[in-house]
Design an enzyme around this catalytic site. Sequence first.
Site, PDB file in Angstrom:
ATOM      1  N   LYS A  74      -0.777   5.822 -14.285  1.00  0.00           N
ATOM      2  CA  LYS A  74      -0.836   5.365 -12.895  1.00  0.00           C
ATOM      3  C   LYS A  74      -1.954   4.347 -12.790  1.00  0.00           C
ATOM      4  O   LYS A  74      -3.101   4.614 -13.161  1.00  0.00           O
ATOM      5  CB  LYS A  74      -1.121   6.550 -11.990  1.00  0.00           C
ATOM      6  CG  LYS A  74      -1.402   6.169 -10.559  1.00  0.00           C
ATOM      7  CD  LYS A  74      -1.426   7.406  -9.716  1.00  0.00           C
ATOM      8  CE  LYS A  74      -1.989   7.142  -8.354  1.00  0.00           C
ATOM      9  NZ  LYS A  74      -1.884   8.300  -7.500  1.00  0.00           N
TER      10      LYS A  74
HETATM   11  C1  5RP Z   1      -6.713   8.896  -6.514  1.00  0.00           C
HETATM   12  C2  5RP Z   1      -5.252   9.087  -6.643  1.00  0.00           C
HETATM   13  C3  5RP Z   1      -4.404   8.932  -5.421  1.00  0.00           C
HETATM   14  O1  5RP Z   1      -3.396   9.871  -5.450  1.00  0.00           O
HETATM   15  C4  5RP Z   1      -3.853   7.545  -5.455  1.00  0.00           C
HETATM   16  O2  5RP Z   1      -4.844   6.615  -5.271  1.00  0.00           O
HETATM   17  C5  5RP Z   1      -2.600   7.304  -4.605  1.00  0.00           C
HETATM   18  O3  5RP Z   1      -2.855   7.159  -3.332  1.00  0.00           O
HETATM   19  P1  5RP Z   1      -2.946   5.784  -2.564  1.00  0.00           P
HETATM   20  O4  5RP Z   1      -1.546   5.177  -2.603  1.00  0.00           O
HETATM   21  O5  5RP Z   1      -3.368   6.208  -1.204  1.00  0.00           O
HETATM   22  O6  5RP Z   1      -3.924   4.882  -3.290  1.00  0.00           O
HETATM   23  O7  5RP Z   1      -4.748   9.333  -7.689  1.00  0.00           O
HETATM   24  O8  5RP Z   1      -7.260   8.955  -7.763  1.00  0.00           O
END
Ligand code: 5RP
Length: 292
Positions: free
Chosen positions: A203
Site C-alpha cells: 500500500k
Molecule cells: C495509515 C493507513 C490508513 O489506513 C491509510 O492511510 C488509508 O487511509 P486514507 O485513505 O485516509 O489515507 O494505513 O497508515
Amino acid sequence: MADLDDLREGRDFGLEVAAGNQGYHVKGAAHLPWGMKDRLSRIFNPKTGRTVMLAFDHGFIMGPTSGLERIDLNIIPLIQYADCLMCTRGILQSVIPPDTNKPVCLRSDAGTTILTELNDNVLIDIEDAIRLNVSAMAVMLSIGDPDFEAKTIANLYKAVDLGSRYGIPVMGVTAVGKQMVRDARYFGLASRICAENGANIVKTYYCEGFEKVAAACPVPVVIAGGKKLPEKEALELCYKAVNDGASGVDMGRNVFQSASPAAMIQAIHAVVHDGLNPEQGYGLFNDLLNSD
Ligand code: 5RP
C-alpha cells in the site's frame, strides 16, 4: 552488503509490456500455496484482479477522527460496498458484525500519537490473527527514517514469516515521514523494499510517475487516498492510479469524510472495477447523492 557507491537509478521499466500473471489473477502470487491464494482471491476480485478496500484503522493513532466517531453508524452501512475491510482488531471484535462475511486486512502493528505514522516494534500475535480469520495482515514500514526503518523492516519480516506459516498474506504499508519527498523515486524504493522483504501486497500513495512504482513492484500495489479531496478529484486519483498499474485502492478519509460516504464508495467501486472515467464516476456519485 550492497555496494551503494555506484547506485544507478532504474531507467527501463518495460512500461510497454504488461506484467504476466502466470495463470493466477493476483500479481506475483502464482506460486503461493492454496490458503494464501484463497485469501488473496477474497481481497482481489478474480474477474477484475482489483480491489476496493475500505480503510478505517485511523483511530489507532488519530483517535475519533472526523467520520469515524461512531464506527457502528459511520462504517457499518458502507461495508456492503467494500471488497475488503482494513481495521484494527479492537474495532473488528467490538463493532464489526461477524456475519458481514467480508475479508479483513488487519492492522497488525501499533503506532503512537507522539510520532504519528511511525510505529513501534510491535506485532500482533499470529494466533489472534488466525482466530479473527483475517485475510491479510497490514504492517507499516518507515523507509528512510533513521529511527524506524530497521525496526519496521524487522516487523515486516516477522509478519511475513508468520503469515507464510499459516497462509496469511501480508500487506506492507509505506509510511511517509515528514522529511520524505512524496515522489516516484521514494515510493518506488519503499514499495520495492516491502516486496523484496516478502510483502504480498503493497500500500502506497499515488504520485507523478506512479506507473514506474507499480511496474517495478512484483506484487499488487493499492493506493491510500490521503487527506480528503473534493469528490471529483478523489475519483480522478482512483482512475489515474488503476490506469497506471495499481490493483485498486485502500481508501479511508475520501470515503468516510465525503458528503455521502455510501455514494462515494460506490462511485470508487465503479471506477476501479467497471472502468468508469472520473466524469462518469462523479456523475454516478451525484446521482446516488441526490437519490439519498
Ligand atoms: C495509515 C493507513 C490508513 O489506513 C491509510 O492511510 C488509508 O487511509 P486514507 O485513505 O485516509 O489515507 O494505513 O497508515
